[in-house]
Write a protein that holds these residues in place. Structure first.
Motif, PDB file in Angstrom:
ATOM      1  N   GLN A 184       0.798  -1.219   0.000  1.00  0.00           N
ATOM      2  CA  GLN A 184       0.000   0.000   0.000  1.00  0.00           C
ATOM      3  C   GLN A 184       0.835   1.276   0.000  1.00  0.00           C
ATOM      4  OE1 GLN A 184      -2.938  -0.222   3.165  1.00  0.00           O
ATOM      5  NE2 GLN A 184      -4.186  -1.673   1.995  1.00  0.00           N
ATOM      6  N   ASP A 185       1.981   1.264   0.696  1.00  0.00           N
ATOM      7  CA  ASP A 185       2.763   2.495   0.831  1.00  0.00           C
ATOM      8  C   ASP A 185       3.986   2.558  -0.070  1.00  0.00           C
ATOM      9  OD1 ASP A 185       0.935   3.240   2.724  1.00  0.00           O
ATOM     10  OD2 ASP A 185       2.193   2.785   4.453  1.00  0.00           O
ATOM     11  N   VAL A 186       4.425   1.412  -0.575  1.00  0.00           N
ATOM     12  CA  VAL A 186       5.555   1.410  -1.515  1.00  0.00           C
ATOM     13  C   VAL A 186       5.060   1.231  -2.944  1.00  0.00           C
ATOM     14  CG1 VAL A 186       7.708   0.274  -2.186  1.00  0.00           C
ATOM     15  CG2 VAL A 186       7.153   0.544   0.239  1.00  0.00           C
ATOM     16  N   LEU A 187       4.215   0.220  -3.178  1.00  0.00           N
ATOM     17  CA  LEU A 187       3.664   0.004  -4.520  1.00  0.00           C
ATOM     18  C   LEU A 187       2.388   0.796  -4.767  1.00  0.00           C
ATOM     19  CD1 LEU A 187       4.209  -3.829  -5.075  1.00  0.00           C
ATOM     20  CD2 LEU A 187       5.750  -1.923  -5.541  1.00  0.00           C
ATOM     21  N   HIS A 188       1.821   1.368  -3.701  1.00  0.00           N
ATOM     22  CA  HIS A 188       0.642   2.241  -3.790  1.00  0.00           C
ATOM     23  C   HIS A 188      -0.585   1.504  -4.328  1.00  0.00           C
ATOM     24  CE1 HIS A 188       3.301   5.519  -2.802  1.00  0.00           C
ATOM     25  NE2 HIS A 188       4.075   5.210  -3.828  1.00  0.00           N
ATOM     26  N   PHE A 189      -0.773   0.263  -3.904  1.00  0.00           N
ATOM     27  CA  PHE A 189      -1.980  -0.484  -4.223  1.00  0.00           C
ATOM     28  C   PHE A 189      -3.087  -0.084  -3.254  1.00  0.00           C
ATOM     29  CE2 PHE A 189       0.479  -4.335  -6.090  1.00  0.00           C
ATOM     30  CZ  PHE A 189       0.640  -3.640  -7.289  1.00  0.00           C
ATOM     31  N   GLY A 190      -4.323  -0.183  -3.716  1.00  0.00           N
ATOM     32  CA  GLY A 190      -5.458   0.067  -2.851  1.00  0.00           C
ATOM     33  C   GLY A 190      -5.772  -1.149  -1.991  1.00  0.00           C
ATOM     34  N   PRO A 191      -6.708  -0.998  -1.055  1.00  0.00           N
ATOM     35  CA  PRO A 191      -7.066  -2.116  -0.169  1.00  0.00           C
ATOM     36  C   PRO A 191      -7.565  -3.350  -0.924  1.00  0.00           C
ATOM     37  CG  PRO A 191      -7.929  -0.064   0.691  1.00  0.00           C
ATOM     38  CD  PRO A 191      -7.405   0.248  -0.678  1.00  0.00           C
ATOM     39  N   LEU A 192      -8.369  -3.148  -1.976  1.00  0.00           N
ATOM     40  CA  LEU A 192      -8.909  -4.286  -2.722  1.00  0.00           C
ATOM     41  C   LEU A 192      -7.794  -5.063  -3.410  1.00  0.00           C
ATOM     42  CD1 LEU A 192     -11.247  -5.945  -3.787  1.00  0.00           C
ATOM     43  CD2 LEU A 192     -11.510  -4.290  -5.662  1.00  0.00           C
ATOM     44  N   THR A 193      -6.905  -4.360  -4.083  1.00  0.00           N
ATOM     45  CA  THR A 193      -5.795  -5.029  -4.772  1.00  0.00           C
ATOM     46  C   THR A 193      -4.889  -5.733  -3.771  1.00  0.00           C
ATOM     47  OG1 THR A 193      -5.847  -3.317  -6.491  1.00  0.00           O
ATOM     48  CG2 THR A 193      -3.881  -4.706  -6.377  1.00  0.00           C
ATOM     49  N   THR A 194      -4.644  -5.084  -2.651  1.00  0.00           N
ATOM     50  CA  THR A 194      -3.824  -5.703  -1.603  1.00  0.00           C
ATOM     51  C   THR A 194      -4.458  -6.989  -1.113  1.00  0.00           C
ATOM     52  OG1 THR A 194      -2.977  -3.546  -0.892  1.00  0.00           O
ATOM     53  CG2 THR A 194      -2.813  -5.367   0.682  1.00  0.00           C
ATOM     54  N   GLY A 195      -5.764  -6.964  -0.893  1.00  0.00           N
ATOM     55  CA  GLY A 195      -6.462  -8.162  -0.463  1.00  0.00           C
ATOM     56  C   GLY A 195      -6.391  -9.273  -1.480  1.00  0.00           C
ATOM     57  N   LEU A 196      -6.463  -8.926  -2.764  1.00  0.00           N
ATOM     58  CA  LEU A 196      -6.368  -9.938  -3.819  1.00  0.00           C
ATOM     59  C   LEU A 196      -4.978 -10.559  -3.870  1.00  0.00           C
ATOM     60  CD1 LEU A 196      -8.364  -8.185  -6.691  1.00  0.00           C
ATOM     61  CD2 LEU A 196      -9.080 -10.144  -5.311  1.00  0.00           C
ATOM     62  N   VAL A 197      -3.954  -9.736  -3.643  1.00  0.00           N
ATOM     63  CA  VAL A 197      -2.584 -10.263  -3.627  1.00  0.00           C
ATOM     64  C   VAL A 197      -2.422 -11.281  -2.509  1.00  0.00           C
ATOM     65  CG1 VAL A 197      -0.167  -9.656  -3.222  1.00  0.00           C
ATOM     66  CG2 VAL A 197      -1.573  -8.226  -4.710  1.00  0.00           C
ATOM     67  N   PHE A 198      -2.982 -10.991  -1.341  1.00  0.00           N
ATOM     68  CA  PHE A 198      -2.905 -11.941  -0.231  1.00  0.00           C
ATOM     69  C   PHE A 198      -3.829 -13.139  -0.448  1.00  0.00           C
ATOM     70  CE2 PHE A 198      -1.212  -8.341   2.361  1.00  0.00           C
ATOM     71  CZ  PHE A 198      -0.068  -8.983   2.796  1.00  0.00           C
ATOM     72  N   GLY A 199      -4.879 -12.963  -1.243  1.00  0.00           N
ATOM     73  CA  GLY A 199      -5.824 -14.043  -1.462  1.00  0.00           C
ATOM     74  C   GLY A 199      -5.229 -15.233  -2.183  1.00  0.00           C
ATOM     75  N   VAL A 200      -4.337 -14.971  -3.132  1.00  0.00           N
ATOM     76  CA  VAL A 200      -3.719 -16.072  -3.886  1.00  0.00           C
ATOM     77  C   VAL A 200      -2.863 -16.950  -2.967  1.00  0.00           C
ATOM     78  CG1 VAL A 200      -2.167 -16.660  -5.770  1.00  0.00           C
ATOM     79  CG2 VAL A 200      -3.801 -14.790  -6.043  1.00  0.00           C
ATOM     80  N   PRO A 201      -1.929 -16.384  -2.197  1.00  0.00           N
ATOM     81  CA  PRO A 201      -1.186 -17.232  -1.259  1.00  0.00           C
ATOM     82  C   PRO A 201      -2.076 -17.848  -0.192  1.00  0.00           C
ATOM     83  CG  PRO A 201      -0.073 -15.136  -1.572  1.00  0.00           C
ATOM     84  CD  PRO A 201      -1.421 -15.008  -2.199  1.00  0.00           C
ATOM     85  N   GLY A 202      -3.193 -17.177   0.120  1.00  0.00           N
ATOM     86  CA  GLY A 202      -4.095 -17.707   1.122  1.00  0.00           C
ATOM     87  C   GLY A 202      -4.656 -19.070   0.756  1.00  0.00           C
ATOM     88  N   GLY A 238       5.476 -19.879   1.429  1.00  0.00           N
ATOM     89  CA  GLY A 238       5.654 -19.568   2.843  1.00  0.00           C
ATOM     90  C   GLY A 238       4.421 -19.860   3.667  1.00  0.00           C
ATOM     91  N   PHE A 239       3.236 -19.573   3.113  1.00  0.00           N
ATOM     92  CA  PHE A 239       1.987 -19.881   3.815  1.00  0.00           C
ATOM     93  C   PHE A 239       1.802 -21.385   3.963  1.00  0.00           C
ATOM     94  CE2 PHE A 239      -0.817 -15.841   3.238  1.00  0.00           C
ATOM     95  CZ  PHE A 239       0.204 -15.078   3.788  1.00  0.00           C
ATOM     96  N   LEU A 240       2.229 -22.163   2.953  1.00  0.00           N
ATOM     97  CA  LEU A 240       2.196 -23.619   3.081  1.00  0.00           C
ATOM     98  C   LEU A 240       3.000 -24.064   4.296  1.00  0.00           C
ATOM     99  CD1 LEU A 240       2.662 -24.924  -0.597  1.00  0.00           C
ATOM    100  CD2 LEU A 240       0.699 -25.379   0.893  1.00  0.00           C
ATOM    101  N   GLY A 241       4.218 -23.516   4.399  1.00  0.00           N
ATOM    102  CA  GLY A 241       5.060 -23.852   5.544  1.00  0.00           C
ATOM    103  C   GLY A 241       4.458 -23.381   6.847  1.00  0.00           C
ATOM    104  N   HIS A 242       3.848 -22.206   6.829  1.00  0.00           N
ATOM    105  CA  HIS A 242       3.283 -21.631   8.055  1.00  0.00           C
ATOM    106  C   HIS A 242       2.195 -22.522   8.636  1.00  0.00           C
ATOM    107  CE1 HIS A 242       1.467 -18.813  10.831  1.00  0.00           C
ATOM    108  NE2 HIS A 242       0.326 -18.877  10.163  1.00  0.00           N
ATOM    109  N   ILE A 243       1.203 -22.891   7.832  1.00  0.00           N
ATOM    110  CA  ILE A 243       0.090 -23.695   8.345  1.00  0.00           C
ATOM    111  C   ILE A 243       0.563 -25.086   8.752  1.00  0.00           C
ATOM    112  CG2 ILE A 243      -2.139 -24.722   7.784  1.00  0.00           C
ATOM    113  CD1 ILE A 243      -2.188 -21.707   8.256  1.00  0.00           C
ATOM    114  N   THR A 244       1.469 -25.661   7.982  1.00  0.00           N
ATOM    115  CA  THR A 244       2.011 -26.971   8.340  1.00  0.00           C
ATOM    116  C   THR A 244       2.746 -26.892   9.674  1.00  0.00           C
ATOM    117  OG1 THR A 244       2.268 -27.517   5.994  1.00  0.00           O
ATOM    118  CG2 THR A 244       3.474 -28.876   7.575  1.00  0.00           C
ATOM    119  N   ALA A 245       3.499 -25.819   9.887  1.00  0.00           N
ATOM    120  CA  ALA A 245       4.202 -25.632  11.160  1.00  0.00           C
ATOM    121  C   ALA A 245       3.221 -25.459  12.318  1.00  0.00           C
ATOM    122  CB  ALA A 245       5.129 -24.419  11.074  1.00  0.00           C
ATOM    123  N   VAL A 246       2.119 -24.767  12.076  1.00  0.00           N
ATOM    124  CA  VAL A 246       1.100 -24.584  13.123  1.00  0.00           C
ATOM    125  C   VAL A 246       0.565 -25.945  13.581  1.00  0.00           C
ATOM    126  CG1 VAL A 246      -1.232 -23.733  13.590  1.00  0.00           C
ATOM    127  CG2 VAL A 246       0.407 -22.279  12.395  1.00  0.00           C
TER     128      VAL A 246
END
Length: 208
Positions: A42-60, A117-125
């Motif tokens: 949001q502050d370096v690439l200047h994406f809006g909240p919706l785009t930011t959420g979509l970026v996190f949605g794919v790794p999610g 990284g998210f794969l590793g995170h949930i598996t570690a949990v």
């Protein structure tokens, strides 16, 4: 006093102690990572909240997949090696993010790194929870589960301000994000080394 004695007894168990240390690390560093990447988007690439959420949605989506297969992997390989490998994945896939720059083309690195990284995170949990709750008496299973839940909540509360404080050591935002990411990787790898030395393979009642 009775509860304190029970608490002390459970924490004295190596599996409970190391499992909760792992949970603290897993959740604090991942919460901090999400915070840092939100600032980056949001502050370096200047994406809006919706785009930011979509970026996190794919790794999610990786979190969903990991939640399905983690129990099976632990049942085959054991909780200790799976925890160590998953923590290495979580920390190791954070390391490339230190290279992130100011151009949107860096998404080609960000999205795949977050996905794995998210794969590793949930598996570690899952592995940390199994370790922290496996080597206890049935009568104390609720207490062991409560300890893990408390560790998770404390970690989420501490992780963001901890890495945020490291970030503020730099006056430039992107440089601060890089520094905080480096601290994330260093702390995670340190905990991996500690667990690999201190934790024996527990007799885990693995999920089926």
């Amino acid at each position: 006093d009775v509860w304190f004695l029970i608490f002390s007894r459970e924490v004295a168990r190596p599996s409970v102690r190391w499992g909760n240390l792992a949970a603290l690390t897993i959740f604090s560093m991942e919460a901090g990572l999400v915070f840092l990447m939100t600032l980056y988007l949001q502050d370096v690439l200047h994406f809006g909240p919706l785009t930011t959420g979509l970026v996190f949605g794919v790794p999610g989506l990786a979190s969903v997949a990991a939640g399905v297969v983690a129990g099976r992997i632990i049942a085959r390989r054991g909780a200790r090696p799976v925890l160590l490998a998953a923590l290495l994945v979580q920390g190791g896939l954070t390391a490339p993010l230190i290279l992130l720059g100011t151009e949107q083309t860096w998404l080609w690195l960000l999205v795949p790194a977050l996905f794995v990284g998210f794969l590793g995170h949930i598996t570690a949990v899952v592995a940390a929870t199994v370790i922290a709750t496996s080597d206890v008496a049935d009568a104390d299973a609720g207490l062991a589960t409560g300890l893990v839940t408390t560790s998770q909540r404390v970690a989420v509360t501490v992780g963001i301000p901890l890495l945020g404080a490291v970030m503020l050591l730099q006056s430039d935002l992107l440089a601060g994000i890089h520094l905080a990411l480096a601290a994330d990787v260093l702390l995670t790898l340190t905990v991996v080394a500690m667990i690999s030395v201190g934790l024996k393979q527990p007799r885990c009642r693995t999920p089926r």
